[in-house]
Motif scaffolding. Structure first.
Motif, PDB file in Angstrom:
ATOM      1  N   ALA A 196       0.846  -1.204   0.000  1.00  0.00           N
ATOM      2  CA  ALA A 196       0.000   0.000   0.000  1.00  0.00           C
ATOM      3  C   ALA A 196       0.878   1.250   0.000  1.00  0.00           C
ATOM      4  N   PHE A 197       1.958   1.210   0.769  1.00  0.00           N
ATOM      5  CA  PHE A 197       2.861   2.359   0.817  1.00  0.00           C
ATOM      6  C   PHE A 197       3.543   2.555  -0.537  1.00  0.00           C
ATOM      7  N   TRP A 198       3.918   1.460  -1.177  1.00  0.00           N
ATOM      8  CA  TRP A 198       4.556   1.530  -2.495  1.00  0.00           C
ATOM      9  C   TRP A 198       3.594   2.117  -3.524  1.00  0.00           C
ATOM     10  N   GLU A 199       2.329   1.725  -3.417  1.00  0.00           N
ATOM     11  CA  GLU A 199       1.332   2.226  -4.360  1.00  0.00           C
ATOM     12  C   GLU A 199       1.157   3.731  -4.231  1.00  0.00           C
ATOM     13  N   SER A 200       1.214   4.240  -3.001  1.00  0.00           N
ATOM     14  CA  SER A 200       0.981   5.667  -2.778  1.00  0.00           C
ATOM     15  C   SER A 200       2.258   6.499  -2.815  1.00  0.00           C
ATOM     16  N   ASN A 201       3.414   5.859  -2.603  1.00  0.00           N
ATOM     17  CA  ASN A 201       4.686   6.601  -2.580  1.00  0.00           C
ATOM     18  C   ASN A 201       5.772   5.853  -3.366  1.00  0.00           C
ATOM     19  N   PRO A 202       5.557   5.613  -4.656  1.00  0.00           N
ATOM     20  CA  PRO A 202       6.521   4.805  -5.418  1.00  0.00           C
ATOM     21  C   PRO A 202       7.919   5.406  -5.473  1.00  0.00           C
ATOM     22  N   ASP A 203       8.018   6.732  -5.561  1.00  0.00           N
ATOM     23  CA  ASP A 203       9.338   7.365  -5.644  1.00  0.00           C
ATOM     24  C   ASP A 203      10.118   7.175  -4.349  1.00  0.00           C
ATOM     25  N   GLU A 204       9.428   7.293  -3.248  1.00  0.00           N
ATOM     26  CA  GLU A 204      10.096   7.137  -1.953  1.00  0.00           C
ATOM     27  C   GLU A 204      10.560   5.697  -1.757  1.00  0.00           C
TER      28      GLU A 204
END
Length: 407
Positions: free
Chosen positions: A5-13
């Motif tokens: 879920a975090f990757w989906e919302s913050n892919p650059d980070e």
């Protein structure tokens, strides 16, 4: 927040995060067999670019950290999938009632590889134990013949292990390769357009008798022919029309051929693929130079890019190949994506619509195959349409437009 879920919302980070931090973010951060951490990590790896996997491998080999060996095991198994093996992940730690393999790789050709992952060959590897894994898997019908063992070593220097294998009774059943060389094979496959190249590459990972060199020469010839075919295909674009827009991204050979820098074309292709992925709410993994699929292999894309021609009947020209059609047909949601070098959008034509119109397209037959010609033209109202010359019609493409700069 869960890793995916975090990757989906913050892919650059996430892309700037080390593999150690990735593991810590997955589940409860405790990488063990059957854990949510393991499940999330493996799902994340299936959706990561091969270049990102390579950087994670390098980190595992250059830095000592808790669970680094288990992480490397998951990474190597994912690399097996990039060569189109069906991979079953093994356990991180052996138990009394479980067979202690690191991975089972089943090739499309029906050969099963029992994978054993080692960070280094600094210590002697118990070959009898590894061979027993394969025998137990055969006895329990978890795998079938033909089968073999592949030892994948993190470090490039595998001389000690090679000598150990040659001097053992398992010499004809075991092969060894460094992870670095495995990554090079994947890069070769992903830059290819010929499925035969992938088959030949997979054959290198199985026991092969090299007293007679024909099989090795066959692998080299197939790969070289694939590269040559790519050059010929590029030249065919020039034969179709006489002039194209020239820029610093286009080079001219002494014979007069003009080519757009492959790096520039690939960058445009990646941009189109990423834009479609965002529109569909998925992530694509590169299968070959022009073919992509998601981690489930249900959503598939073939993507071709054309520069703009300034003279002749059509401003954009592509080819659509039978092997692409076969690949797309094996998915449940597939698209043929057309990129245009001078436009800030691409066109994603659904496979069912494309197939309905294939009979209206012109074809060319070469020694290697027959392919369809895809010609795009500009209509009187400034829109782009696919020409259907055998039916004297056009297929408007505006409904399939994908903006490349999506906010």
């Amino acid at each position: 927040m869960p890793l995916l879920a975090f990757w989906e919302s913050n892919p650059d980070e996430v892309s700037q995060t080390s593999i150690e931090q990735i593991v810590a973010m997955a589940g409860d951060g405790n990488l063990r067999d059957g854990s949510l951490c393991s499940d999330e990590l493996r799902q994340y790896l299936t959706q990561s670019d091969t270049s990102k996997l390579a950087s994670y491998v390098e980190h595992c080999l250059s830095n000592s950290f808790a669970k680094g060996g288990q992480v490397l095991q998951d990474l190597v198994n994912e690399l097996g999938r990039r060569l189109d093996f069906k991979v079953a992940n093994g356990r991180y730690q052996g138990t009394v009632n479980a067979i202690g393999f690191d991975g089972i790789w089943l090739s499309p050709e029906g050969h099963t590889i029992v994978a054993e992952v080692k960070t280094t060959d600094a210590y002697r590897i118990p070959l009898d134990t590894i061979a027993s894994y394969r025998r137990k898997l055969l006895d329990s019908a978890e795998i079938a013949e033909p089968s073999s063992i592949l030892v994948l070593v993190g470090r490039q220097d595998t001389g000690e292990l090679e000598a150990q294998i040659r001097g053992s009774r398992h010499a004809w059943d075991i092969r060894v390769i460094s992870v670095d060389s495995l990554l090079k094979l994947i890069q070769l496959k992903e830059n290819s357009d010929d499925s035969e190249t992938g088959r030949k590459i997979r054959s290198l990972l199985t026991p092969m008798e090299f007293t007679r060199l024909d099989s090795l020469v066959d692998v080299m010839f197939t790969t070289a022919t694939d590269v040559e075919a790519t050059i010929i295909h590029s030249a065919a674009e020039k034969a179709e029309t006489s002039d194209v827009i020239t820029s610093k991204e286009t080079s001219t050979t002494p014979s007069g051929w003009e080519f757009t820098d492959a790096t520039v074309l690939d960058a445009k292709r990646v941009k189109a693929i990423e834009a479609l992925a965002k529109q569909l709410g998925t992530k694509f993994i590169k299968k070959s130079r022009a073919l992509y699929w998601d981690s489930s292999h249900e959503t598939r894309v073939a993507c071709s890019v054309s520069k703009r021609y300034t003279k002749g009947s059509y401003p954009y020209w592509y080819a659509y190949h039978p092997q692409w059609d076969e690949f797309l047909g094996e998915g449940s949601r597939s698209f043929f994506v057309l990129g245009c070098m001078d436009l800030n959008f691409a066109y994603a034509i659904p496979l069912d619509i494309l197939r309905k119109n294939l009979s209206a397209l012109n074809t060319t037959t070469t020694e290697r195959s027959t392919y369809w010609h895809i010609h795009l033209s500009e209509t009187s109202n400034g829109l782009i349409a696919l020409q259907l010359p055998k039916s004297s019609r056009q297929l408007p493409l505006d409904d399939f437009r994908v903006p490349l700069d999506q906010s």
